[in-house]
Motif scaffolding. Structure first.
Motif, PDB file in Angstrom:
ATOM      1  N   LYS A  19       0.835  -1.205   0.000  1.00  0.00           N
ATOM      2  CA  LYS A  19       0.000   0.000   0.000  1.00  0.00           C
ATOM      3  C   LYS A  19       0.867   1.250   0.000  1.00  0.00           C
ATOM      4  O   LYS A  19       0.600   2.207  -0.729  1.00  0.00           O
ATOM      5  CB  LYS A  19      -0.866   0.000   1.256  1.00  0.00           C
ATOM      6  CG  LYS A  19      -2.344   0.199   0.972  1.00  0.00           C
ATOM      7  CD  LYS A  19      -3.103   0.205   2.273  1.00  0.00           C
ATOM      8  CE  LYS A  19      -4.585   0.113   2.019  1.00  0.00           C
ATOM      9  NZ  LYS A  19      -5.334  -0.035   3.263  1.00  0.00           N
ATOM     10  N   GLU A  20       1.910   1.190   0.812  1.00  0.00           N
ATOM     11  CA  GLU A  20       2.810   2.337   0.947  1.00  0.00           C
ATOM     12  C   GLU A  20       3.480   2.649  -0.389  1.00  0.00           C
ATOM     13  O   GLU A  20       3.588   3.808  -0.785  1.00  0.00           O
ATOM     14  CB  GLU A  20       3.864   1.939   1.991  1.00  0.00           C
ATOM     15  CG  GLU A  20       4.654   3.060   2.593  1.00  0.00           C
ATOM     16  CD  GLU A  20       5.704   2.466   3.531  1.00  0.00           C
ATOM     17  OE1 GLU A  20       5.318   1.887   4.555  1.00  0.00           O
ATOM     18  OE2 GLU A  20       6.900   2.559   3.207  1.00  0.00           O
ATOM     19  N   THR A  21       3.912   1.612  -1.098  1.00  0.00           N
ATOM     20  CA  THR A  21       4.672   1.832  -2.329  1.00  0.00           C
ATOM     21  C   THR A  21       3.768   1.993  -3.545  1.00  0.00           C
ATOM     22  O   THR A  21       3.985   2.879  -4.371  1.00  0.00           O
ATOM     23  CB  THR A  21       5.638   0.650  -2.567  1.00  0.00           C
ATOM     24  OG1 THR A  21       6.358   0.407  -1.369  1.00  0.00           O
ATOM     25  CG2 THR A  21       6.601   0.947  -3.689  1.00  0.00           C
ATOM     26  N   SER A  22       2.763   1.134  -3.654  1.00  0.00           N
ATOM     27  CA  SER A  22       2.001   1.082  -4.910  1.00  0.00           C
ATOM     28  C   SER A  22       0.580   1.608  -4.786  1.00  0.00           C
ATOM     29  O   SER A  22      -0.133   1.662  -5.779  1.00  0.00           O
ATOM     30  CB  SER A  22       1.958  -0.359  -5.415  1.00  0.00           C
ATOM     31  OG  SER A  22       3.252  -0.871  -5.554  1.00  0.00           O
ATOM     32  N   GLY A  23       0.148   1.970  -3.599  1.00  0.00           N
ATOM     33  CA  GLY A  23      -1.227   2.435  -3.431  1.00  0.00           C
ATOM     34  C   GLY A  23      -2.171   1.271  -3.187  1.00  0.00           C
ATOM     35  O   GLY A  23      -1.758   0.118  -3.025  1.00  0.00           O
ATOM     36  N   ASN A  24      -3.441   1.586  -3.168  1.00  0.00           N
ATOM     37  CA  ASN A  24      -4.448   0.578  -2.829  1.00  0.00           C
ATOM     38  C   ASN A  24      -4.800  -0.248  -4.067  1.00  0.00           C
ATOM     39  O   ASN A  24      -5.861  -0.098  -4.658  1.00  0.00           O
ATOM     40  CB  ASN A  24      -5.688   1.285  -2.271  1.00  0.00           C
ATOM     41  CG  ASN A  24      -6.703   0.311  -1.736  1.00  0.00           C
ATOM     42  OD1 ASN A  24      -6.383  -0.838  -1.469  1.00  0.00           O
ATOM     43  ND2 ASN A  24      -7.935   0.759  -1.604  1.00  0.00           N
ATOM     44  N   VAL A  25      -3.876  -1.103  -4.493  1.00  0.00           N
ATOM     45  CA  VAL A  25      -4.062  -1.841  -5.738  1.00  0.00           C
ATOM     46  C   VAL A  25      -4.069  -3.350  -5.522  1.00  0.00           C
ATOM     47  O   VAL A  25      -3.998  -4.109  -6.465  1.00  0.00           O
ATOM     48  CB  VAL A  25      -2.970  -1.486  -6.773  1.00  0.00           C
ATOM     49  CG1 VAL A  25      -3.110  -0.044  -7.208  1.00  0.00           C
ATOM     50  CG2 VAL A  25      -1.594  -1.740  -6.221  1.00  0.00           C
ATOM     51  N   MET A  26      -4.171  -3.789  -4.250  1.00  0.00           N
ATOM     52  CA  MET A  26      -4.138  -5.226  -3.993  1.00  0.00           C
ATOM     53  C   MET A  26      -5.189  -5.580  -2.950  1.00  0.00           C
ATOM     54  O   MET A  26      -5.323  -4.902  -1.941  1.00  0.00           O
ATOM     55  CB  MET A  26      -2.747  -5.616  -3.494  1.00  0.00           C
ATOM     56  CG  MET A  26      -2.583  -7.101  -3.273  1.00  0.00           C
ATOM     57  SD  MET A  26      -0.938  -7.519  -2.679  1.00  0.00           S
ATOM     58  CE  MET A  26      -1.060  -7.045  -0.957  1.00  0.00           C
ATOM     59  N   ARG A  27      -5.941  -6.660  -3.229  1.00  0.00           N
ATOM     60  CA  ARG A  27      -6.918  -7.143  -2.256  1.00  0.00           C
ATOM     61  C   ARG A  27      -6.330  -8.368  -1.564  1.00  0.00           C
ATOM     62  O   ARG A  27      -6.041  -9.362  -2.227  1.00  0.00           O
ATOM     63  CB  ARG A  27      -8.212  -7.559  -2.943  1.00  0.00           C
ATOM     64  CG  ARG A  27      -9.041  -6.412  -3.462  1.00  0.00           C
ATOM     65  CD  ARG A  27     -10.380  -6.931  -3.959  1.00  0.00           C
ATOM     66  NE  ARG A  27     -11.105  -5.880  -4.621  1.00  0.00           N
ATOM     67  CZ  ARG A  27     -11.056  -5.660  -5.936  1.00  0.00           C
ATOM     68  NH1 ARG A  27     -10.336  -6.436  -6.705  1.00  0.00           N
ATOM     69  NH2 ARG A  27     -11.735  -4.665  -6.474  1.00  0.00           N
ATOM     70  N   PRO A  28      -6.163  -8.309  -0.250  1.00  0.00           N
ATOM     71  CA  PRO A  28      -5.705  -9.504   0.463  1.00  0.00           C
ATOM     72  C   PRO A  28      -6.899 -10.427   0.738  1.00  0.00           C
ATOM     73  O   PRO A  28      -7.927  -9.980   1.234  1.00  0.00           O
ATOM     74  CB  PRO A  28      -5.115  -8.953   1.754  1.00  0.00           C
ATOM     75  CG  PRO A  28      -5.671  -7.587   1.910  1.00  0.00           C
ATOM     76  CD  PRO A  28      -6.283  -7.131   0.637  1.00  0.00           C
ATOM     77  N   ILE A  29      -6.756 -11.685   0.369  1.00  0.00           N
ATOM     78  CA  ILE A  29      -7.863 -12.635   0.489  1.00  0.00           C
ATOM     79  C   ILE A  29      -7.410 -13.825   1.331  1.00  0.00           C
ATOM     80  O   ILE A  29      -6.334 -14.375   1.102  1.00  0.00           O
ATOM     81  CB  ILE A  29      -8.281 -13.166  -0.913  1.00  0.00           C
ATOM     82  CG1 ILE A  29      -8.509 -12.038  -1.910  1.00  0.00           C
ATOM     83  CG2 ILE A  29      -9.500 -14.085  -0.804  1.00  0.00           C
ATOM     84  CD1 ILE A  29      -9.807 -11.328  -1.798  1.00  0.00           C
ATOM     85  N   PHE A  30      -8.233 -14.196   2.281  1.00  0.00           N
ATOM     86  CA  PHE A  30      -7.991 -15.410   3.064  1.00  0.00           C
ATOM     87  C   PHE A  30      -9.133 -16.372   2.758  1.00  0.00           C
ATOM     88  O   PHE A  30     -10.294 -16.059   3.006  1.00  0.00           O
ATOM     89  CB  PHE A  30      -7.950 -15.055   4.558  1.00  0.00           C
ATOM     90  CG  PHE A  30      -7.804 -16.238   5.475  1.00  0.00           C
ATOM     91  CD1 PHE A  30      -6.547 -16.674   5.861  1.00  0.00           C
ATOM     92  CD2 PHE A  30      -8.918 -16.905   5.968  1.00  0.00           C
ATOM     93  CE1 PHE A  30      -6.412 -17.766   6.723  1.00  0.00           C
ATOM     94  CE2 PHE A  30      -8.790 -17.993   6.832  1.00  0.00           C
ATOM     95  CZ  PHE A  30      -7.526 -18.422   7.201  1.00  0.00           C
ATOM     96  N   ILE A  31      -8.795 -17.526   2.200  1.00  0.00           N
ATOM     97  CA  ILE A  31      -9.828 -18.524   1.913  1.00  0.00           C
ATOM     98  C   ILE A  31      -9.638 -19.677   2.884  1.00  0.00           C
ATOM     99  O   ILE A  31      -8.544 -20.230   2.996  1.00  0.00           O
ATOM    100  CB  ILE A  31      -9.744 -19.025   0.456  1.00  0.00           C
ATOM    101  CG1 ILE A  31      -9.892 -17.842  -0.523  1.00  0.00           C
ATOM    102  CG2 ILE A  31     -10.830 -20.065   0.183  1.00  0.00           C
ATOM    103  CD1 ILE A  31      -9.818 -18.232  -1.982  1.00  0.00           C
ATOM    104  N   THR A  32     -10.690 -20.016   3.603  1.00  0.00           N
ATOM    105  CA  THR A  32     -10.550 -21.094   4.578  1.00  0.00           C
ATOM    106  C   THR A  32     -10.575 -22.462   3.897  1.00  0.00           C
ATOM    107  O   THR A  32     -11.234 -22.655   2.882  1.00  0.00           O
ATOM    108  CB  THR A  32     -11.661 -21.025   5.652  1.00  0.00           C
ATOM    109  OG1 THR A  32     -11.442 -22.097   6.570  1.00  0.00           O
ATOM    110  CG2 THR A  32     -13.043 -21.177   5.038  1.00  0.00           C
ATOM    111  N   CYS A  33      -9.816 -23.383   4.477  1.00  0.00           N
ATOM    112  CA  CYS A  33      -9.843 -24.770   4.010  1.00  0.00           C
ATOM    113  C   CYS A  33     -10.739 -25.595   4.919  1.00  0.00           C
ATOM    114  O   CYS A  33     -10.793 -26.815   4.803  1.00  0.00           O
ATOM    115  CB  CYS A  33      -8.445 -25.378   4.065  1.00  0.00           C
ATOM    116  SG  CYS A  33      -7.277 -24.573   3.020  1.00  0.00           S
TER     117      CYS A  33
END
Lengths: 121, 338
Positions: free
Chosen positions: B190-204
């Motif tokens: 976020k600091e370097t590239s801005g808000n361009v990534m969505r962190p996703i947690f998928i449960t197993c």
């Protein structure tokens, strides 16, 4: 249950969520579990016990108190996992040491997965 | 026009010509020099009047050439007041401090550039190599439920990069460690590239990881993480699509205590579909209609939106963030920054 108030993170009573499951251990209860695990493993180290599952009698004899505390702070699946992992980690360390003695060099950190056609790297 | 003037003109022209010839003609040049050296070359201060060109000396084979040189080298000849100056310039050869510095600078510049290009090509190679032919090898469509109980399909990943991690909330040690690392990575990207990534947690472990359990678990790590769960079949198929080892039993009783084996990689995905006209920002996500893909474009993180790179446990959060930031930097298309 008087001791419950002094140990609020005891996992004996996992909290149920409104949608029918149990709330997972949070950061503090994880920390409490890891702490009692480390205490138990340190005791095993002092007594030269590697496998607390295989050498259960020996472990109970020397580190019974720590084991009870460990079981109190962690879910039983975690207890089994950590005890087995201790053996696996030990064997892994031994293998690494052996490889190093034979002159193997570790890969640099942060090496990407080899993709197809990258065999020459 | 006097005879001496025309001789001087001839002398200066010949010297100029010799300058551009092989060193063996130097001797001839010196012979002229001894004659004309004592006085400054009179014509060098100003261009030769046009009238003089029509006068003798008689035409020579090099006449045309000489005339051309005469005009083209006016500025240069003005630098040297005497023939000796011109000579000494020749004796010193083509090397000088300025030339040396320029040489070193351009050399250093080229090295830096080639190193940068090499690293870029390597990243491109990874992005290309992990991409299958036609169909992506890792990742695919899914329909799951987020931690607030709302439906969440793969369409929602469009426009940004996604950092996908599989785990389960009752995970003894590795998942929490990895999620702490993920939180650092999120902030660094976020600091370097801005808000361009969505962190996703998928449960197993869908049986135990209901939306509420996920919500309470994930908020301890990072508020941006989107937690996804679903039915056992849905989770099994998404694990299969992401090549995640899935060992969760189908029928577990409530409150049962068990562990789940799963792969521990972060998957960097680039579901960065561009519309038919590149550079146009999409007004909403997901867009209402089907999207025209820009096939064969210069974009190398695949516009179809698929797997870019897997980041293993051996990466520190700093290294992982650097890898992600570099991929984002390579992307030439539009990115949803909101």
């Amino acid at each position: 249950m008087g001791w419950f108030s002094s140990e609020p993170q005891a996992p004996a009573a996992p909290q149920a969520s409104s949608d029918g499951a149990f709330i997972a251990p949070d950061r503090t209860s994880r920390a409490a579990c890891w702490e009692s695990r480390d205490a138990f493993f340190q005791c095993l180290d002092r007594n030269n016990i590697l496998d607390a599952v295989k050498d259960k009698q020996l472990a109970d004899q020397h580190c019974g108190k720590e084991d009870v505390e460990f079981g109190k702070n962690c879910a039983s699946s975690w207890v089994q996992y950590f005890k087995k992992r201790r053996v696996v980690e030990y064997k892994k360390d031994q293998t690494l040491k052996q490889l190093q003695a034979e002159g193997a060099k570790p890969l640099p950190e942060g090496v990407a997965l080899p993709g197809p056609g990258s065999g020459a790297r | 026009m006097s005879r001496t003037a025309s001789v001087r003109w001839a002398t200066a022209s010949v010297v100029r010509t010799l300058r551009n010839e092989l060193p063996t003609t130097r001797i001839a040049s010196r012979a002229f020099q001894s004659k004309s050296a004592p006085s400054p070359c009179p014509h060098s201060a100003s261009p030769q009047p046009l009238s003089q060109r029509t006068l003798p000396p008689a035409p020579r084979p090099q006449h045309l050439h000489l005339r051309d040189r005469h005009f083209s080298s006016t500025a240069r000849s003005q630098k040297y007041k005497t023939v000796e100056q011109a000579e000494s310039r020749y004796r010193s050869g083509p090397f000088s401090w300025a030339a040396g510095v320029l040489f070193l600078l351009s050399g250093a510049g080229l090295i830096v550039y080639f190193r940068y290009e090499k690293a870029r090509m390597e990243r491109k190679r990874i992005a290309e190599a992990t991409k299958g032919i036609g169909k992506p090898k890792v990742g695919g469509s899914f329909k799951l439920v987020d931690q607030d109980g709302r439906p969440f399909a793969d369409e929602r990943l469009r426009g940004k990069y996604a950092l996908v991690y599989f785990g389960f909330t009752h995970c003894p040690d590795i998942c929490p460690e990895e999620l702490d690392k993920m939180a650092i990575m999120i902030d660094k990207v976020k600091e370097t590239s801005g808000n361009v990534m969505r962190p996703i947690f998928i449960t197993c472990d869908p049986a135990r990881d209901t939306p509420e359990v996920l919500k309470r678990y994930l908020r301890e790590f990072h508020p941006d993480i989107i937690g996804l769960t679903g039915t056992w079949e849905d989770i099994k198929s998404v694990c299969k699509a992401y090549r995640v080892y899935f060992s969760t039993p189908a029928d577990v009783k409530p409150g049962q205590d068990y562990l789940v084996d799963h792969s521990i990689y972060f998957y960097l995905m680039g579901k960065l579909r561009t519309s038919g006209t590149p550079g146009v920002n999409h007004p909403s996500w997901p867009p209402p209609g089907p999207i025209v893909e820009s096939k064969g474009s210069r974009l190398h993180a695949d516009p179809e939106g698929d797997f870019v790179e897997a980041i293993g446990r051996n990466f520190s959060p700093d290294q992982a963030a650097r890898v992600i930031n570099n991929h984002i930097k390579d992307w030439r298309g539009t990115l949803d920054k909101n």
